[in-house]
Design a protein around this motif. Structure first.
Motif, PDB file in Angstrom:
ATOM      1  N   HIS A   1      -0.017   4.335  -2.444  1.00  0.00           N
ATOM      2  CA  HIS A   1      -1.192   5.145  -2.099  1.00  0.00           C
ATOM      3  C   HIS A   1      -0.879   6.086  -0.937  1.00  0.00           C
ATOM      4  O   HIS A   1      -1.251   7.261  -0.962  1.00  0.00           O
ATOM      5  CB  HIS A   1      -2.375   4.246  -1.732  1.00  0.00           C
ATOM      6  CG  HIS A   1      -2.772   3.312  -2.817  1.00  0.00           C
ATOM      7  ND1 HIS A   1      -3.283   3.745  -4.023  1.00  0.00           N
ATOM      8  CD2 HIS A   1      -2.723   1.967  -2.891  1.00  0.00           C
ATOM      9  CE1 HIS A   1      -3.537   2.715  -4.785  1.00  0.00           C
ATOM     10  NE2 HIS A   1      -3.202   1.606  -4.129  1.00  0.00           N
ATOM     11  N   ILE A   2      -0.204   5.566   0.066  1.00  0.00           N
ATOM     12  CA  ILE A   2       0.133   6.382   1.243  1.00  0.00           C
ATOM     13  C   ILE A   2       1.092   7.499   0.852  1.00  0.00           C
ATOM     14  O   ILE A   2       0.909   8.665   1.240  1.00  0.00           O
ATOM     15  CB  ILE A   2       0.744   5.503   2.354  1.00  0.00           C
ATOM     16  CG1 ILE A   2      -0.304   4.521   2.875  1.00  0.00           C
ATOM     17  CG2 ILE A   2       1.308   6.357   3.489  1.00  0.00           C
ATOM     18  CD1 ILE A   2       0.266   3.404   3.721  1.00  0.00           C
TER      19      ILE A   2
ATOM     20  N   GLU B   1       0.813  -1.218   0.000  1.00  0.00           N
ATOM     21  CA  GLU B   1       0.000   0.000   0.000  1.00  0.00           C
ATOM     22  C   GLU B   1       0.842   1.261   0.000  1.00  0.00           C
ATOM     23  O   GLU B   1       0.322   2.363   0.084  1.00  0.00           O
ATOM     24  CB  GLU B   1      -0.907   0.007   1.235  1.00  0.00           C
ATOM     25  CG  GLU B   1      -1.969  -1.076   1.219  1.00  0.00           C
ATOM     26  CD  GLU B   1      -2.953  -0.875   0.077  1.00  0.00           C
ATOM     27  OE1 GLU B   1      -3.407   0.267  -0.140  1.00  0.00           O
ATOM     28  OE2 GLU B   1      -3.259  -1.860  -0.609  1.00  0.00           O
TER      29      GLU B   1
ATOM     30  N   LYS C   1       1.612   8.903  -2.114  1.00  0.00           N
ATOM     31  CA  LYS C   1       0.942   9.908  -2.951  1.00  0.00           C
ATOM     32  C   LYS C   1       0.042  10.800  -2.110  1.00  0.00           C
ATOM     33  O   LYS C   1      -0.003  12.011  -2.312  1.00  0.00           O
ATOM     34  CB  LYS C   1       0.139   9.224  -4.058  1.00  0.00           C
ATOM     35  CG  LYS C   1       1.007   8.674  -5.160  1.00  0.00           C
ATOM     36  CD  LYS C   1       0.166   8.002  -6.231  1.00  0.00           C
ATOM     37  CE  LYS C   1       1.063   7.396  -7.288  1.00  0.00           C
ATOM     38  NZ  LYS C   1       0.310   6.702  -8.323  1.00  0.00           N
ATOM     39  N   ARG C   2      -0.666  10.202  -1.142  1.00  0.00           N
ATOM     40  CA  ARG C   2      -1.564  10.973  -0.282  1.00  0.00           C
ATOM     41  C   ARG C   2      -0.794  12.033   0.519  1.00  0.00           C
ATOM     42  O   ARG C   2      -1.301  13.117   0.769  1.00  0.00           O
ATOM     43  CB  ARG C   2      -2.320  10.030   0.650  1.00  0.00           C
ATOM     44  CG  ARG C   2      -3.370  10.728   1.495  1.00  0.00           C
ATOM     45  CD  ARG C   2      -4.232   9.770   2.290  1.00  0.00           C
ATOM     46  NE  ARG C   2      -3.453   9.080   3.300  1.00  0.00           N
ATOM     47  CZ  ARG C   2      -3.393   7.761   3.451  1.00  0.00           C
ATOM     48  NH1 ARG C   2      -4.062   6.958   2.653  1.00  0.00           N
ATOM     49  NH2 ARG C   2      -2.676   7.216   4.400  1.00  0.00           N
ATOM     50  N   HIS C   3       0.445  11.723   0.891  1.00  0.00           N
ATOM     51  CA  HIS C   3       1.252  12.654   1.683  1.00  0.00           C
ATOM     52  C   HIS C   3       2.220  13.482   0.833  1.00  0.00           C
ATOM     53  O   HIS C   3       3.043  14.205   1.380  1.00  0.00           O
ATOM     54  CB  HIS C   3       2.037  11.896   2.752  1.00  0.00           C
ATOM     55  CG  HIS C   3       1.167  11.329   3.824  1.00  0.00           C
ATOM     56  ND1 HIS C   3       0.592  12.103   4.794  1.00  0.00           N
ATOM     57  CD2 HIS C   3       0.760  10.056   4.056  1.00  0.00           C
ATOM     58  CE1 HIS C   3      -0.127  11.339   5.601  1.00  0.00           C
ATOM     59  NE2 HIS C   3      -0.050  10.096   5.164  1.00  0.00           N
ATOM     60  N   ASP C   4       2.117  13.380  -0.488  1.00  0.00           N
ATOM     61  CA  ASP C   4       3.021  14.095  -1.393  1.00  0.00           C
ATOM     62  C   ASP C   4       4.484  13.896  -1.007  1.00  0.00           C
ATOM     63  O   ASP C   4       5.275  14.844  -0.937  1.00  0.00           O
ATOM     64  CB  ASP C   4       2.695  15.598  -1.429  1.00  0.00           C
ATOM     65  CG  ASP C   4       1.334  15.874  -2.038  1.00  0.00           C
ATOM     66  OD1 ASP C   4       0.955  15.155  -2.982  1.00  0.00           O
ATOM     67  OD2 ASP C   4       0.653  16.802  -1.570  1.00  0.00           O
TER      68      ASP C   4
ATOM     69  N   CYS D   1       6.428   6.236  -7.689  1.00  0.00           N
ATOM     70  CA  CYS D   1       5.450   7.202  -7.192  1.00  0.00           C
ATOM     71  C   CYS D   1       6.082   8.321  -6.345  1.00  0.00           C
ATOM     72  O   CYS D   1       5.378   9.230  -5.932  1.00  0.00           O
ATOM     73  CB  CYS D   1       4.332   6.499  -6.425  1.00  0.00           C
ATOM     74  SG  CYS D   1       4.820   5.943  -4.799  1.00  0.00           S
TER      75      CYS D   1
END
Length: 168
Positions: A43-44, A40, A46-49, A68
């Motif tokens: 996703h994590i 995961e 990207k969510r935190h840039d 990513c």
């Protein structure tokens, strides 16, 4: 003997705060997350840039997860790359009578322990017990990671590619 040393070292580390990447990140205002798996991670991140990932990963990370993060994934390897790849490099260095032990920060690539080298630190093989030497390597690893974050250098372009013909 080794177990008693490891438990004692863990206790001293918790009390002193030395050797804790999470605590060092808080000190410098750097977001920190501990994940058990890398599935995961994309996703994590990207969510935190996330700009860069500092990690110690004993397995491969997917190409998608590596891609990513614009600044790449930086692995902390307790061994002298490219000579000692894979798990428990300090053991193999001691087993083979190497005069020094090393910590290597390197950018992760699809192939395990092959990415460009950012920094290395070394300690003498002083004949001390395994766990004591590994503890010194972990302390050095923390210092190398903090220095990388503090300076933001070297950039990916400055990292030294590894010689693919070397390594065990």
């Amino acid at each position: 003997k080794g177990f008693v040393y490891a438990v004692g070292a863990a206790f001293v580390s918790r009390v002193s705060g030395r050797g804790s990447l999470a605590r060092s990140c808080r000190k410098y205002g750097i977001p920190f997350s501990r994940e058990e798996g890398t599935g995961e991670a994309g996703h994590i991140l990207k969510r935190h840039d996330a700009e860069v990932v500092l990690c110690s990963v004993p397995r491969r990370v997917s190409k998608e997860s590596l891609a990513c993060v614009p600044g790449g994934w930086i692995n902390t390897h307790c061994g002298p790359l490219p000579d000692y790849k894979g798990l428990d490099a300090p053991f193999w260095c001691l087993r083979n009578g190497e005069p020094k032990l090393s910590v290597t920060l390197h950018y992760m690539a699809e192939d395990f322990d092959t990415g460009p080298i950012i920094a290395q630190g070394h300690i003498a093989n002083s004949g001390e017990p395994y766990f004591r030497l590994v503890r010194k390597l972990f302390d050095m690893a923390l210092d190398l990671n903090v220095e990388f974050v503090r300076t933001g250098r070297p950039a990916f372009a400055e990292a030294a590619p590894q010689d693919a013909s070397k390594g065990r």
